[in-house]
Design an enzyme around this catalytic site. Structure first.
Site, PDB file in Angstrom:
ATOM      1  N   CYS A 154       1.068  -1.134  -0.031  1.00 35.74           N
ATOM      2  CA  CYS A 154       0.138  -0.081  -0.070  1.00 35.74           C
ATOM      3  C   CYS A 154       0.620   1.153  -0.131  1.00 35.74           C
ATOM      4  O   CYS A 154       0.869   2.252  -0.955  1.00 35.74           O
ATOM      5  CB  CYS A 154      -0.993  -0.112   1.165  1.00 35.74           C
ATOM      6  SG  CYS A 154      -2.143  -1.362   1.264  1.00 35.74           S
ATOM      7  N   HIS A 155       1.923   1.223   0.753  1.00 34.67           N
ATOM      8  CA  HIS A 155       2.677   2.381   1.125  1.00 34.67           C
ATOM      9  C   HIS A 155       4.247   2.395   1.144  1.00 34.67           C
ATOM     10  O   HIS A 155       4.917   3.156   1.396  1.00 34.67           O
ATOM     11  CB  HIS A 155       2.068   3.419   2.083  1.00 34.67           C
ATOM     12  CG  HIS A 155       0.768   3.660   2.079  1.00 34.67           C
ATOM     13  ND1 HIS A 155      -0.440   3.026   2.635  1.00 34.67           N
ATOM     14  CD2 HIS A 155       0.080   4.664   1.576  1.00 34.67           C
ATOM     15  CE1 HIS A 155      -1.417   3.502   2.410  1.00 34.67           C
ATOM     16  NE2 HIS A 155      -1.195   4.728   1.735  1.00 34.67           N
ATOM     17  N   GLY A 156       4.294   0.964   0.922  1.00 34.96           N
ATOM     18  CA  GLY A 156       5.822   0.808   0.942  1.00 34.96           C
ATOM     19  C   GLY A 156       6.584   0.506   2.138  1.00 34.96           C
ATOM     20  O   GLY A 156       7.927   0.643   2.031  1.00 34.96           O
TER      21      GLY A 156
END
Length: 181
Positions: free
Chosen positions: A145-147
């Protein structure tokens, strides 16, 4: 002679008192038992909050499984020696949420890591449990999703997640059996 008649009348009275008392007790029980059982939580509620036993024996080294306990995702990973060594070689002072690998596992059972399975950033489910999943830069979990990248000890190493993957309450009942909760 008068004494014998008086004894017979007392016995009948006693019988009526006992019969009335017994009928009252049965009637009271018939009312109280359903009332008390209605106040107890239902089976679904008990199952949702009850401790859960897990047999770790079938989990092969290097394999991970997912479970649900109290509606929350749990990752159980049977770590390899290489993963344990890598997790222990990390300088804890460099971690965003400093915690040793030893503090995240049970002594004598270092090969098993049990953590909640939601990213501490926004609650996404990190990848890394299934073969072929990306495990991130630190051989643990990767949140697409956001790393966020987690290492094989579930510690945050890179990305926006602020904390390590939390550890649920659990204890070993035997060498390969745990109770979560």
């Amino acid at each position: 002679m008068a004494h014998a008649t008086e004894t017979t009348q007392t016995t009948r009275r006693d019988f009526l008192m006992l019969a009335t008392g017994a009928a009252g007790a049965v009637g009271l029980g018939a009312v109280i038992v359903p009332l008390v059982s209605q106040l107890a939580p239902d089976a679904q509620t008990v199952a949702a909050g009850a401790p859960m036993d897990v047999d770790l024996g079938p989990i092969a080294e290097g394999q991970a499984i997912k479970l649900f306990w109290r509606g929350k995702l749990i990752f159980v990973r049977h770590r390899t020696k290489k993963e344990i060594d890598e997790a222990r070689a990390v300088n804890v002072a460099t971690l965003p949420d400093p915690q040793t690998d030893q503090a995240r596992v049970k002594e004598g059972h270092e090969q098993f890591l049990i953590v909640y399975g939601n990213c501490t950033h926004l609650g996404c489910v990190p990848l890394g449990n299934s073969p072929g999943d990306p495990k991130g830069d630190y051989d643990g979990w990767f949140c697409p999703c956001h790393g966020s990248h987690y290492d094989s000890s579930g510690r945050i190493r890179k990305g926006p997640a602020p904390l390590n993957l939390p550890i649920p309450p659990y204890a070993f009942n035997a060498d390969t059996k745990i109770r979560i909760g």
